[in-house]
Design an enzyme around this catalytic site. Structure first.
Site, PDB file in Angstrom:
ATOM      1  N   HIS A  53       0.848  -1.182   0.084  1.00 16.99           N
ATOM      2  CA  HIS A  53       0.034  -0.054   0.001  1.00 16.99           C
ATOM      3  C   HIS A  53       0.951   1.151  -0.092  1.00 16.99           C
ATOM      4  O   HIS A  53       0.479   2.293   0.560  1.00 16.99           O
ATOM      5  CB  HIS A  53      -0.914  -0.034   1.189  1.00 16.99           C
ATOM      6  N   ARG A 102      -8.119 -12.089   4.527  1.00 19.72           N
ATOM      7  CA  ARG A 102      -6.703 -12.593   5.220  1.00 19.72           C
ATOM      8  C   ARG A 102      -6.855 -12.623   6.569  1.00 19.72           C
ATOM      9  O   ARG A 102      -7.137 -11.565   7.213  1.00 19.72           O
ATOM     10  CB  ARG A 102      -5.703 -11.676   4.513  1.00 19.72           C
TER      11      ARG A 102
END
Length: 399
Positions: A179, A242
């Site tokens: 990110h 996740r």
């Protein structure tokens, strides 16, 4: 120069057409919930807003839908693909191969494909976006901007694992971080905001990127020094599907004692865990809605999510030896006042005092949601990975 930015996430596509160097957004939109029957599609220009709910099975279908509207007779913003000079692609994992923005070649695509094992929810989607864009915008330069690049400043004490040395030197096993375009964009915004009346002031901030994928970064004087995601984007915080951090011995127990194959464990940790595994829902909007209706699993999952974030705020405040601000960003960070409230409650030791009324305000601008007496700023900064990618693409093409 017209540049199209394609940000293919694990279950979403964000896109913008940007006129550079003015950073003028000509059109923008997104598709989320890809793979579900109720995918949301949006397409926005200065004069038109199109919103639809329809099944979008995969990224290829989504990108084809976007391209059709870009050149639509009634709502389109271009008449020909030749008007597009470059397409900038967000690529999640660059491994040790890419530390800078690059023009895409066959060799670059092959390396991105090889790195798919490290980012199986992302790199394949990123590569699909590249392949489709090459077909649609065949005259344009295709450029890759890597999530891992911003985190190259993480020092060895933080990026090296306590494994035999050769695994780093020979096999490049280390913390890469992800990110990066988002953390870079909002951190630079935050630093400018904090330094408006005190130029040159050092900064110690924590950026909290919360979406279907989640991560946090400790940033000192504009440089990433630690990050919750590591070798691949699946550890750290609890995410949509996740697991985030788990005890490694669980994997061996599942394989050796419970009969799982390694592929099955990988699939479970990547696609069946996180908020989905805890609640049956991967979208936080569904989880919050059901928690309000009394679903205890959903409420516990929200509490667990916030608890994990709090733990990293504490550890990163120690690494930074202080804290000027925390920044919430991305879909959940910008829009979920409830998650922000859970995270900031009982955090007065770190100087965090949330203003409940400010926390409920929605805005596309940078804003403080702390009380006037709060020693640490609590900021909500809408991320714009597309603008950050466009800037990097433009700089590369200028050469």
């Amino acid at each position: 120069m017209k540049i199209i930015i394609i940000n293919s996430g694990s279950s979403s596509i964000k896109y913008q057409m940007i006129d550079m160097p003015a950073n003028e957004v000509i059109c923008s939109g997104m598709i989320d919930r890809i793979g579900l029957e109720s995918s949301n599609f949006s397409y926005v220009t200065n004069t038109v807003k199109v919103e639809e709910t329809l099944p979008i099975a995969n990224h290829k279908i989504g990108l084809q839908k976007i391209s059709q509207l870009l050149m639509d007779d009634k709502v389109g913003v271009i008449k020909s693909t030749s008007e597009i000079e470059a397409v900038g692609h967000r690529v999640v994992h660059g491994g040790s191969n890419f530390s800078n923005t690059v023009t895409i070649t066959k060799e670059v695509k092959e390396k991105i494909r090889q790195l798919s094992d490290l980012a199986p929810l992302h790199n394949p989607a990123n590569l699909e976006g590249i392949n489709v864009a090459e077909e649609i915008f065949s005259d344009a330069k295709q450029v890759a901007v890597f999530d891992t690049a911003f985190h190259q400043t993480i020092p060895v004490v933080a990026h090296k694992y306590a494994l035999p040395n050769y695994l780093l030197t020979e096999n490049k096993i280390r913390v890469y971080g992800f990110h990066g375009t988002s953390h870079k964009y909002v951190s630079e915004k935050a630093i400018r905001y904090l330094n408006e009346n005190n130029s040159g002031k050092s900064s110690k901030i924590i950026t909290i990127h919360l979406g279907n994928g989640c991560s946090m970064t400790a940033i000192k004087d504009g440089k990433s020094i630690d990050h919750t995601l590591g070798f691949a984007p699946m550890n750290g915080l609890i995410m949509g599907t996740r697991s985030g951090d788990v005890d490694q011995s669980i994997i061996f127990h599942m394989v050796n004692s419970l009969g799982y194959s390694l592929d099955a464990v990988n699939n479970l940790l990547q696609k069946q865990s996180g908020m989905l595994g805890l609640t049956g829902f991967s979208d936080l909007r569904d989880i919050e809605s059901n928690a309000e209706k009394g679903n205890l699993d959903c409420q516990l999952a929200l509490d667990m999510n916030a608890y994990r974030i709090k733990k990293f705020i504490g550890s990163y405040a120690a690494v930074l030896n202080g804290l000027d601000a925390i920044i919430f960003t991305a879909g959940i960070g910008e829009n979920s006042s409830y998650i922000r409230k859970l995270v900031c409650t009982d955090m007065d030791y770190f100087g965090l005092e949330l203003d409940s009324a400010k926390n409920e305000i929605r805005s596309k601008e940078i804003r403080e949601i702390n009380t006037p007496d709060s020693k640490t700023k609590i900021l909500v900064i809408p991320t714009n990975e597309e603008i950050e990618i466009a800037n990097q693409v433009y700089e590369l093409l200028l050469g």
